[in-house]
Design a protein around this motif. Structure first.
Motif, PDB file in Angstrom:
ATOM      1  N   THR A 179     -47.445  96.470  -9.945  1.00  0.00           N
ATOM      2  CA  THR A 179     -48.473  95.429  -9.854  1.00  0.00           C
ATOM      3  C   THR A 179     -49.651  95.671 -10.789  1.00  0.00           C
ATOM      4  O   THR A 179     -50.314  94.732 -11.210  1.00  0.00           O
ATOM      5  N   LYS A 180     -49.898  96.940 -11.072  1.00  0.00           N
ATOM      6  CA  LYS A 180     -50.985  97.225 -12.008  1.00  0.00           C
ATOM      7  C   LYS A 180     -50.659  96.644 -13.386  1.00  0.00           C
ATOM      8  O   LYS A 180     -51.530  96.063 -14.058  1.00  0.00           O
ATOM      9  N   ASP A 181     -49.388  96.786 -13.776  1.00  0.00           N
ATOM     10  CA  ASP A 181     -48.965  96.210 -15.064  1.00  0.00           C
ATOM     11  C   ASP A 181     -49.004  94.692 -15.011  1.00  0.00           C
ATOM     12  O   ASP A 181     -49.442  94.030 -15.959  1.00  0.00           O
ATOM     13  N   TYR A 182     -48.550  94.120 -13.879  1.00  0.00           N
ATOM     14  CA  TYR A 182     -48.559  92.650 -13.768  1.00  0.00           C
ATOM     15  C   TYR A 182     -49.983  92.112 -13.870  1.00  0.00           C
ATOM     16  O   TYR A 182     -50.220  91.095 -14.530  1.00  0.00           O
ATOM     17  N   LYS A 183     -50.908  92.783 -13.230  1.00  0.00           N
ATOM     18  CA  LYS A 183     -52.293  92.326 -13.276  1.00  0.00           C
ATOM     19  C   LYS A 183     -52.812  92.315 -14.722  1.00  0.00           C
ATOM     20  O   LYS A 183     -53.537  91.405 -15.135  1.00  0.00           O
ATOM     21  N   ARG A 184     -52.381  93.312 -15.471  1.00  0.00           N
ATOM     22  CA  ARG A 184     -52.832  93.390 -16.871  1.00  0.00           C
ATOM     23  C   ARG A 184     -52.273  92.225 -17.689  1.00  0.00           C
ATOM     24  O   ARG A 184     -52.991  91.572 -18.452  1.00  0.00           O
ATOM     25  N   TYR A 185     -50.978  91.947 -17.501  1.00  0.00           N
ATOM     26  CA  TYR A 185     -50.358  90.864 -18.271  1.00  0.00           C
ATOM     27  C   TYR A 185     -50.803  89.493 -17.770  1.00  0.00           C
ATOM     28  O   TYR A 185     -50.998  88.553 -18.557  1.00  0.00           O
TER      29      TYR A 185
END
Length: 446
Positions: free
Chosen positions: A384-390
């Motif tokens: 989710t940390k990556d999703y939030k970034r994208y």
């Protein structure tokens, strides 16, 4: 929130969509020089700008687009096999550890179940021994030889017969010695009474009481001296040694001498009562010729011997009886010891049973955790940390279009941007990528 802060938050791109499209070939050319991460972020940013241009920056449409972005992100993550393996590595290791833990717990459970069987068998053996000992306790008086106990059957009946005989003989000796000792040492003979009345005085103890403390104490306690001598004869007869035989002979001699003294004193008083001027002084030679002298001796000494023999017989029978009782007590103590062992074993069984129950519960929980881990391994792990970034990059592109291309008032434009940000945050909440859980992973089974 003003436009400046929003721009700082999302790092808005200032390049128009037309120019971005013109620069696309250049981006493709430089892709090999950029990292994969930067290229991926640029792609999401450009997609946000492009989708916003198609919908005029509508925030309601943004919500649908973000759902599509999330689905696209999921599919991309699913295709990244190496990344998925790396994300799942900790879960796979934990699953292996849990499986090893189950094996250890299973072995521990089997060991404790085996201990449980052993403890139950021990209880059965102890209980069987208790039943056997109880049966022996009941059978010992009937068949002592069966258990190698040197005791004769019927000892109890002989004991009671001997005891019944011993009581009147004891009373006789007490009466005889009270009367003869009082007559020999304290009584003044009356020529008007008969010889028998002189020797055996029915009121000897009463007269001694009237005479004084010394007299009554002497005649009361002297029978116990003879009874004590009789007890010593029995004790010395227990161990048949030469020394004890000598002691027995001396005891018989002492008793005979004492009885002779009593007879001599009584006979002397009777002689003095009936002597004449021609009668010689009384001595042993004269005493030996008197029937009363020997009668007193044998009335005491012979009965004393009979008492000693009966007493010895009663004690031997009692010993036989005690031997059986002793064996019974030994078995009773063994029963108590076995009962204590059974109590301790039952307590251990309760502890082992509780431990087995705990192990079973732990095995169930561990298996449940293994299933959870397997579901995680079989699913696509969404960081989710990556999703939030994208997703942030996508919304930045969306808002960039609003800021550059939407021709509305500043206030209205700011409201549109704020609505888009609110939609973005709602989407993060829904997929589990809010600020509180940004370092966790969101699992989705596809």
């Amino acid at each position: 929130m003003d436009t400046t802060s929003i721009k700082n938050l999302f790092k808005l791109k200032s390049v128009p969509i037309e120019k971005q499209e013109e620069q696309l070939p250049k981006t493709e050319i430089n892709t090999s020089e950029e990292s994969y991460e930067e290229s991926r972020k640029r792609t999401y940013h450009e997609s946000g700008y492009r989708d916003s241009s198609r919908t005029s920056g509508n925030h309601s449409t943004l919500s649908i687009c973000l759902d599509a972005v999330y689905s696209k992100f999921q599919n991309e993550e699913k295709e990244m096999v190496e990344k998925q393996q790396k994300l799942k590595e900790s879960y796979i290791n934990e699953q292996k550890n849990r499986e090893t833990e189950i094996k250890a717990l299973t072995v521990s459970q089997e060991t404790k179940e085996e201990q449980l069987k052993t403890k139950n068998k021990e209880i059965e053996v102890h209980q069987q021994n208790i039943d056997n000992l109880k049966a022996e306790i009941l059978d010992l008086p009937r068949s002592p030889e069966k258990y190698n106990v040197k005791a004769t059957k019927g000892a109890s009946a002989k004991f009671w017969i001997g005891l019944i005989l011993l009581i009147p003989i004891t009373l006789y000796l007490a009466t005889f010695y009270i009367s003869t000792s009082y007559s020999a040492f304290f009584k003044t003979f009356d020529p008007k009474i008969t010889i028998i009345q002189s020797v055996l005085d029915a009121k000897a103890w009463e007269r001694a009481w009237n005479d004084g403390f010394i007299e009554v104490a002497f005649v009361t306690l002297i029978p116990f001296v003879f009874l004590g001598l009789g007890f010593l004869i029995h004790m010395f007869g227990e161990n048949k040694t030469k020394v004890n035989y000598v002691k027995l002979g001396l005891l018989f001699l002492v008793t005979f001498v004492f009885d002779s003294i009593l007879a001599y004193e009584i006979e002397s008083k009777l002689y003095e009562l009936n002597k004449t001027f021609d009668s010689p002084p009384f001595d042993l030679k004269i005493a030996f010729t008197k029937i009363q002298f020997w009668g007193i001796i044998f009335a005491g000494f012979i009965v004393y011997i009979i008492w000693g023999l009966v007493f010895d017989f009663v004690m031997k029978e009692h010993r036989e009886k005690d031997r059986i009782r002793s064996e019974q007590e030994i078995r009773q103590k063994k029963i108590l010891s076995l009962l204590e062992k059974i109590t301790a074993l039952k307590q251990e069984i309760e502890e082992i049973t509780a431990s087995i129950g705990s192990i079973k519960e732990l095995i169930i929980k561990t298996r449940g955790r293994i299933e959870e881990l397997q579901n995680i391994i079989d699913s696509v792990i969404i960081p989710t940390k990556d999703y939030k970034r994208y997703a942030s990059e996508y919304v930045q592109g969306w808002i960039t279009f609003i800021g550059e291309k939407i021709a509305v008032s500043k206030t209205e434009k700011q409201m549109m941007i704020e609505s888009c940000i609110e939609t973005y945050e709602t989407n993060l909440e829904r997929v589990g990528a809010n600020s509180d859980t940004q370092n966790l992973v969101y699992l989705s089974a596809l």
